[in-house]
Design a protein around this motif. Structure first.
Motif, PDB file in Angstrom:
ATOM      1  N   LYS A 110       0.870  -1.253   0.190  1.00 23.86           N
ATOM      2  CA  LYS A 110       0.022  -0.105  -0.150  1.00 23.86           C
ATOM      3  C   LYS A 110       0.940   1.117   0.157  1.00 23.86           C
ATOM      4  N   LYS A 111       2.198   0.971   0.372  1.00 17.89           N
ATOM      5  CA  LYS A 111       3.152   2.392   0.231  1.00 17.89           C
ATOM      6  C   LYS A 111       3.332   2.949  -1.183  1.00 17.89           C
ATOM      7  N   TYR A 112       3.068   2.173  -2.343  1.00 16.51           N
ATOM      8  CA  TYR A 112       3.645   2.400  -3.518  1.00 16.51           C
ATOM      9  C   TYR A 112       2.689   2.732  -4.513  1.00 16.51           C
ATOM     10  N   SER A 113       1.285   2.341  -4.340  1.00 15.99           N
ATOM     11  CA  SER A 113       0.289   2.614  -5.501  1.00 15.99           C
ATOM     12  C   SER A 113      -1.048   2.916  -5.047  1.00 15.99           C
ATOM     13  N   LEU A 114      -1.945   3.383  -5.845  1.00 13.93           N
ATOM     14  CA  LEU A 114      -3.366   3.334  -5.391  1.00 13.93           C
ATOM     15  C   LEU A 114      -3.978   1.934  -5.452  1.00 13.93           C
ATOM     16  N   ARG A 115      -3.640   1.171  -6.486  1.00 10.57           N
ATOM     17  CA  ARG A 115      -4.226  -0.084  -6.482  1.00 10.57           C
ATOM     18  C   ARG A 115      -3.732  -0.976  -5.396  1.00 10.57           C
ATOM     19  N   GLY A 116      -2.509  -0.672  -4.752  1.00 16.12           N
ATOM     20  CA  GLY A 116      -2.070  -1.324  -3.449  1.00 16.12           C
ATOM     21  C   GLY A 116      -2.830  -1.095  -2.376  1.00 16.12           C
ATOM     22  N   LYS A 117      -3.301   0.403  -2.430  1.00 24.68           N
ATOM     23  CA  LYS A 117      -4.012   0.966  -1.157  1.00 24.68           C
ATOM     24  C   LYS A 117      -5.572   0.414  -0.985  1.00 24.68           C
ATOM     25  N   LEU A 118      -6.085   0.422  -2.339  1.00 23.04           N
ATOM     26  CA  LEU A 118      -7.380  -0.175  -2.566  1.00 23.04           C
ATOM     27  C   LEU A 118      -7.464  -1.558  -2.177  1.00 23.04           C
ATOM     28  N   PHE A 119      -6.614  -2.439  -2.906  1.00 26.41           N
ATOM     29  CA  PHE A 119      -6.549  -3.895  -2.249  1.00 26.41           C
ATOM     30  C   PHE A 119      -6.305  -4.067  -0.979  1.00 26.41           C
ATOM     31  N   ALA A 120      -5.611  -3.239  -0.250  1.00 26.81           N
ATOM     32  CA  ALA A 120      -5.407  -3.479   1.124  1.00 26.81           C
ATOM     33  C   ALA A 120      -6.749  -3.200   1.912  1.00 26.81           C
ATOM     34  N   PHE A 121      -7.327  -2.137   1.358  1.00 28.56           N
ATOM     35  CA  PHE A 121      -8.783  -1.554   2.062  1.00 28.56           C
ATOM     36  C   PHE A 121      -9.848  -2.674   1.767  1.00 28.56           C
ATOM     37  N   PHE A 122     -10.115  -2.939   0.618  1.00 23.49           N
ATOM     38  CA  PHE A 122     -11.044  -3.710   0.219  1.00 23.49           C
ATOM     39  C   PHE A 122     -11.203  -5.170   0.333  1.00 23.49           C
ATOM     40  N   LEU A 123      -9.744  -5.843   0.313  1.00 30.34           N
ATOM     41  CA  LEU A 123      -9.281  -7.066   0.258  1.00 30.34           C
ATOM     42  C   LEU A 123      -8.303  -7.603   1.570  1.00 30.34           C
ATOM     43  N   PRO A 124      -8.597  -7.003   2.695  1.00 28.35           N
ATOM     44  CA  PRO A 124      -7.383  -7.062   3.724  1.00 28.35           C
ATOM     45  C   PRO A 124      -7.004  -8.557   3.879  1.00 28.35           C
ATOM     46  N   LYS A 125      -7.908  -9.636   3.922  1.00 31.50           N
ATOM     47  CA  LYS A 125      -7.795 -10.953   4.017  1.00 31.50           C
ATOM     48  C   LYS A 125      -6.966 -11.717   2.893  1.00 31.50           C
ATOM     49  N   MET A 126      -7.265 -11.295   1.753  1.00 37.89           N
ATOM     50  CA  MET A 126      -6.929 -11.836   0.617  1.00 37.89           C
ATOM     51  C   MET A 126      -5.388 -12.149   0.238  1.00 37.89           C
ATOM     52  N   ASN A 127      -4.577 -11.082   0.713  1.00 38.65           N
ATOM     53  CA  ASN A 127      -3.177 -11.100   0.311  1.00 38.65           C
ATOM     54  C   ASN A 127      -2.671 -12.144   1.164  1.00 38.65           C
ATOM     55  N   ASP A 128      -1.227 -12.384   0.758  1.00 38.68           N
ATOM     56  CA  ASP A 128      -0.218 -13.315   1.573  1.00 38.68           C
ATOM     57  C   ASP A 128       0.290 -12.586   2.565  1.00 38.68           C
ATOM     58  N   ARG A 129       0.918 -13.392   3.596  1.00 40.38           N
ATOM     59  CA  ARG A 129       1.265 -12.820   4.862  1.00 40.38           C
ATOM     60  C   ARG A 129       2.843 -13.466   5.175  1.00 40.38           C
ATOM     61  N   TRP A 130       3.534 -12.738   5.797  1.00 44.64           N
ATOM     62  CA  TRP A 130       4.570 -13.464   6.607  1.00 44.64           C
ATOM     63  C   TRP A 130       4.266 -13.731   8.137  1.00 44.64           C
ATOM     64  N   ALA A 131       4.778 -15.132   8.487  1.00 43.90           N
ATOM     65  CA  ALA A 131       4.453 -15.290   9.891  1.00 43.90           C
ATOM     66  C   ALA A 131       5.612 -15.853  10.344  1.00 43.90           C
ATOM     67  N   ARG A 132       5.804 -15.657  11.648  1.00 46.99           N
ATOM     68  CA  ARG A 132       7.247 -15.906  12.468  1.00 46.99           C
ATOM     69  C   ARG A 132       6.811 -17.075  13.457  1.00 46.99           C
ATOM     70  N   PHE A 133       7.498 -18.105  12.984  1.00 44.95           N
ATOM     71  CA  PHE A 133       7.149 -19.333  14.159  1.00 44.95           C
ATOM     72  C   PHE A 133       8.299 -19.330  15.146  1.00 44.95           C
ATOM     73  N   GLU A 134       8.409 -19.671  16.166  1.00 42.12           N
ATOM     74  CA  GLU A 134       9.573 -20.078  16.971  1.00 42.12           C
ATOM     75  C   GLU A 134       9.072 -21.343  17.824  1.00 42.12           C
TER      76      GLU A 134
END
Length: 270
Positions: free
Chosen positions: A243-267
């Motif tokens: 979302k830092k770099y484009s309007l499409r990135g911001k819109l994707f983050a706003f309307f589909l917050p659960k859709m994108n991939d994620r980084w998870a740290r396991f220990e």
């Protein structure tokens, strides 16, 4: 690197060309967010048509995950200058060159065809070893243990673009393999949404390969039950970076917050 290169890759391994194409094209931009000269050279020597592998959302996702993981690995190295890092399902990743402090040990683990490809692309490098192995078997573990005092050396494991091609049973196997052989460890693992699994035929780049997504999570917490003692410490959506770099990135983050991939740290710790 050889003048011309021919790679023989399996279906899942072919997806490694997606980040190669994207990193190469990003590196050639006037103000690149990351620079990967190996990717640029590889695209040239493969005479690779990057168009099927470089679409807007995949481009932004790959760049975001690269920036984020570079930071996570860099932070771990800063806190543990003599760490050992194991890149599980390494593909054609060149992260070592971006985070190396002159002390760390690094292992790239992948199937035979991918390691054969890596050996055509990457020169022999001090403190880096390439291991031909299925990540779900003990073969690579034995190689690491021959070189590292796993009782006393800080261990970091990376699983970038891997979990979505594994079933939950296979993720369980990997978790137990890590926990049974390394008394203390940290794993950064990319998480895929179940929505992508159901709608993978619409994925803008993976749909151009024969690879198949096999699992996804709404939260990495869903995986804790697979292995006693494996704990999720934090989780971050690629949206945080995209979302830092484009309007499409911001819109994707706003309307589909659960859709994108994620980084998870396991220990885990014995």
């Amino acid at each position: 690197m050889e003048t011309q290169i021919t790679l023989q890759l399996g279906d899942v391994q072919t997806t490694a060309l997606i980040p190669v194409a994207i990193k190469a094209n990003e590196s050639l931009r006037p103000c690149p967010r990351i620079v990967d000269n190996v990717a640029v050279s590889l695209v040239k020597h493969l005479d690779l048509d990057t168009q099927p592998f470089d679409k807007f959302m995949s481009h932004e996702g790959v760049i975001a995950r690269t920036i984020m993981l570079d930071k996570y690995v860099g932070d771990f190295v800063a806190s543990n200058p003599s760490a050992c890092i194991v890149n599980l399902g390494s593909g054609l990743d060149n992260r070592f060159s971006r985070v190396d402090n002159g002390k760390i040990l690094w292992f790239d683990v992948d199937f035979d065809d991918m390691i054969a490809a890596r050996k055509k692309v990457f020169p022999e490098r001090e403190r880096v070893k390439m291991i031909s192995s299925n990540v779900l078997t003990n073969d690579w573990v034995s190689d690491v243990k021959k070189s590292v005092d796993v009782q006393n050396v800080p261990m970091l494991f990376i699983a970038e673009g891997l979990f979505m091609y594994l079933t939950f049973d296979e993720i369980k196997t990997l978790f137990n393999l890590l926990k049974d052989n390394f008394p203390v460890g940290t794993l950064w693992a990319e998480q895929n949404s179940p929505l992508f699994v159901k709608n993978q035929k619409y994925h803008d780049t993976v749909s151009n390969t024969n690879a198949v997504f096999r699992s996804g999570t709404r939260s990495a917490k869903e995986l804790e039950s697979l292995c006693q003692g494996m704990h999720v410490v934090e989780e971050h959506s690629f949206n945080e970076e995209m979302k830092k770099y484009s309007l499409r990135g911001k819109l994707f983050a706003f309307f589909l917050p659960k859709m994108n991939d994620r980084w998870a740290r396991f220990e885990w710790a014995s």
